[in-house]
Each structure stands twice: as structure tokens, then as C-alpha cells.
Scaffold this motif. Sequence first.
Motif, short mmCIF file in Angstrom:
data_model
loop_
_atom_site.label_atom_id
_atom_site.label_comp_id
_atom_site.label_asym_id
_atom_site.label_seq_id
_atom_site.Cartn_x
_atom_site.Cartn_y
_atom_site.Cartn_z
N LEU A 585 0.82 -1.21 0.00
CA LEU A 585 0.00 0.00 0.00
C LEU A 585 0.85 1.26 0.00
N ALA A 586 1.91 1.28 0.82
CA ALA A 586 2.76 2.48 0.92
C ALA A 586 3.40 2.81 -0.42
N SER A 587 3.93 1.80 -1.11
CA SER A 587 4.58 2.03 -2.42
C SER A 587 3.57 2.53 -3.45
N THR A 588 2.35 1.98 -3.41
CA THR A 588 1.31 2.40 -4.35
C THR A 588 0.92 3.86 -4.12
N ILE A 589 0.73 4.23 -2.85
CA ILE A 589 0.39 5.63 -2.52
C ILE A 589 1.51 6.56 -2.95
#
Length: 628
Positions: A585-589
Motif C-alpha cells: 500500500l505504501a509504495s502504491t500511494i
Amino acid sequence: MEDIQDQKRKTRTVLLVGGRPSSTIELFVNRLDSVESVLPYEYTVFDFCSENTMKRPSENLGQVLFGERIEPSPYKFEFKKPAVCQKVCTKSYDINSPADKAKLDFLKKGMLLNYQHHWIVDNMPVTWCYDVEDGQKFCNPGFPIGCYVTEGGRAKDACVVNSNFNEKDAFYIFNHVDITIHYHIVEHEQLGARLVAAKIEPKSYENLNDDSPDCSGGPKFLKNKHTGPFKIPYTYSVNFVEDKNIRWASRWDYILESMPHTNIQWFSIMNSLVIVLFLSGMVAMIMLRTLHKDIARYNQMDSVEDAQEEFGWKLVHGDVFRPPRKGMLLSVFLGSGTQIFIMTFVTLFFACLGFLSPANRGALMTCAVVLWVLLGTPAGYVAARLYKSFGGEKWKTNVLLTALLCPGVVFADFFVMNLILWGEGSSAAMPFGTLVAILALWFCISVPLTFIGAYFGFKKAGIEHPVRTNQIPRQIPEQSFYTKPFPGIIMGGILPFGCIFIQLFFILNSIWSHQMYYMFGFLFLVFIILVITCSEATILLCYFHLCAEDYHWQWRSFLTSGFTAVYFLVYAIHYFFSKLQITGLASTILYFGYTMIMALIFFLFTGTIGFFACFWFVTKIYSVVKVD
């Protein structure tokens, strides 16, 4: 006899590192990154062998913004003194210790996501060269920390290079490196040698004897469900090879030549040129034939009866320079867009001259940021001058919005992304001191320069238009589907995007897939083509709308070419799902957060080009026609 003298001379060879004589070759380590994660990490986070006694090299602003963290390493060797299986250190872990278990879990996570080392020798990347399709050799400026074999026995990533990596549900650790240093003898007053390449081959050895390793035994692996103590011995071997064919000035070529993109780049340029020639032909036809006929016909109308029969674009001459709605916001966007345009042009020009090559780490970003800060004056001047021409009187609001609105949106987005990076412990998280320094550059230099530009902009008289504006606005007739605002805006962004989408692929690869970008000559050429295409497409559509008696051209011209940024955003979403293997999730955001920043900057940049091209066109055609 000559061979003996030549051998003696070579033994007296002095190594030149960074232009200075030195017998010791120092190897520096950079942050580790992965194509499956946007989060880079510092070298020490993975608990590798580290060197704490030496001072870290200084980093420029661009390196900090890109998350580069260069540190000294314990890998040191003497010039022309080969070494075999030298011990660096041994890392011991106890699974029962929470701290050791956390370190091992993080190392396993890094291998699972295929994190890559980035080592540096004499400002050259240490490369891992391996064979790819069609007998080509690819030299990667990084090498993996390890790899994973799944429970089903499928080798992932670098595990495919060795058939001995066959233990199921196991992590194989590359704890040994074979380093080959290539050097070139240079004839000076004294004999000197320059390093021209540094190549590496990662390997994995069990090394049953930790005290005196011999780099033997099977590969070193860690079972996913390992219990008890675990040791990782780190070793290296180094060899020196004289290479008479590689000159120091061209020592980067073997890396760049392994990236076969040149043919595709020429295809991109030819594709873009075809679009430009097509648009230029259309615009030339309108300017030289249609407009010429229109102007000649309008200027021959001397009688009142003829004047009453006005038609086409001359019919709206009394409204074409009517101030647009939301003129404040448009002038602010144009001021910021001018700032970005000049910054991009100067940065790419310097890059073409070779000042901002990959060898100058972080120089490109540093140059762009410094230029943006120093170009506050043109931004304030353009915004103020146009706002005054639009009849605006709230000059304080205008200058404050110019200085704070667009940079504030970018900084707010960047700050939120930085908070995520802080939370994840990534090396890309900007230190608090650097954040304060950027704010100081913004508020102490850029904002005052914007005020100075706005002062001169408001001091000058408003832009004189070639025709007077009527007091009562003319009613716009019912428009066909093609001349309505939204369809025109959508069509206007297609051709400019068609000129850049191939180049865009390589730029996104360099950012998200950590590939080296060096073809700034192609990029500068595409930049010029983009400016021409945006200008011509906007002028073309502006002419059609004026002929349809729709005189609201200001916002439409800005949004027509600015809509290219929407296509850029759509392409970035497609690139994320089709080309990247980013997980988490962090990388996508982070990906979409940074993409929004790029899209906003691109929107202001292209929109400004379209507006000023249209402004020139409208001013030109109404200045050569006789108006009563």
C-alpha cells in the motif's frame, strides 16, 4: 631488454582516483532499491558489514531528494594487489532474540522484493554484467542481495542463474563478491593509471570455517522457517585487469551501450516530426490561405452595408479581448507555468552540454530546484502583467497566490509522501534539516523575487490590444458538438501527447525501474517538438472556435494544451499496472502521490505554452484587419 624496462615502468604506475594519486581504492555503498517497491533503504538498515570510522561523503540537494545515501564501506583494496576470499565480517543471529529475528526478517523481505546493492568506485557504478537475449550483454549498475526459491521449488529473480539454488522455501544470500577492476595506463610526466570499469559477480558460499574462509562449500541459504543460531560470513575477491581499449573519458560507454534504446529513440523522434509537419502544414494552410483571404475580404468592406454583413472571426472583434472569468486564477497559473517553462528549458540545455550527466550525481535535480527558486521574478511579472490586462485590481492577492498556490500544492503533496517515507524508515525520507532548508529557499528567496517581479509587472501599463472591447457582451450562437469546449479540449491534448509518449516511457523507467537516463539530446529535441505541437494544435482549434463566433479563448487555450497532462496521468496509471511489479500500500500511494506532482507541473507547463501561442495568434490576426 625493452620488455624488462616496460615492466619496471608499470610497477611504478601511480593510480589516479578522482584525479589525485592514491594507492588505496575505496569502495562506497549507496542506498538499496527495488523495482517491486518505491521505498529505498540505507545500506546499514540491512545489517551488512559497515564502516563507521570514515566520514560520509557530502551529498548535494538532488541526491537527498532522490534518496541517495552514500557511505564508506569496509571493502578496501590496494591497487594491483589481487586478493582471494578475503573476510570482511561475520554477522551472527539468534532467532530467539527479538532484535536478531527482526533483522533477519527484514533481510528476507529485502530478498523477497529483490532489493539491489549500488556500489561506487571512483564515482563509477560497480556493474553486474550478464547475458540476455540475442547474445547481448546487459550491465546493471546494481546487483541483488539474494533471492528466494518458493515452496513449490520455483526459482525467483537471480536464483535462476545457478542450478544449485534448489532448496525449497529458502532464501539464498549473496555473501561473496568477485570484483574485477579494469584500469588504463595513461602516459604523463609520471606514469599514471585511471580506473575505467568496475565489474562484480555476486556469489553464495557456505564457508564452513568462519575464521579463515576459503570460499568453498555449497551456497549459503536460510530456510524460511529456520530455528536456532545463524551466521552469515561476508567475503570478497578482487582482481585487476589492464584494458588498453577503454579511455577514461569514455568509461561510462559500456554501461550505456548495453541499453539498446537508440533505435527506439530515433523512431520516437521521427514519429513526433511527422505529427509536427502535419500540424505545421495545417497551420500554414490556415495562415497563408484562409486567413489571407479573410483579411483581404474584410479590408475591402468599405460600405456600411458590407460592414453589416460581417461574418466569421471578425464578427467577434469587439469581444475577443474581453477579460476571462476567473482571471486571477488564470494569471497565477500562467505565472507559475512561465517559471516552470524557463526552468525546464535551461535545465535541459545544460544537460545537453554534458554538465548534468549521470556522473554528476544529483546535479539535474539540484539545477532544477535552484533555477525554480531564482525564477520567481518572471513568475511574478507575468502573473501581474496579465492580471492587470484582465482588469484585475486585487494585486496583493494575485502576488500571494503566485508565490504560494502552485508551490504550496506541490509541497503539501511532497510533505505527505515524506511522512509515509518517514513512517516506513526509508532513506528517501528527507531529513528535517533539508526540509527546513527547502522552506527557507522558498520563503526567503523565491517569494521575495516573486514580489519584485509583480512590482514591475503592476508598474507597467496594461497590454494594449489592437481592437476595442464592446461594453455589452455578444451572445454566442449555438455551437456544434465539435466546437463545444469539452470535445475541443480533449482533442487538443492528443497530438502533443503522441509526440512524447515514447520518451515518457524511458523517463518513467529511469524513475521507477531505476534505469540510467542519459539521452538528454533526444529529450531536448522532444521538448522543442512538444512546444511546437502544443502551440500549433491550440492555434488550430482557436481559429475554428473564433470562426464559430465563440470568443472565450483564454481558458480554452490554456486547457486545450494543458489537457496533455491528463493523458500523461492516464499513461502513468497504465504504466503502473502493465510494466511495474510494485507491491504494498505504501509504495502504491507513493507512486500515485509523486505522479500527481509531475502531472500538475506538466499541466502548468503545457497550458502556458498553449495560452501564449493563442495570445500571439489572436493579437496578430486582429492587428492586421481594419475594424471600424
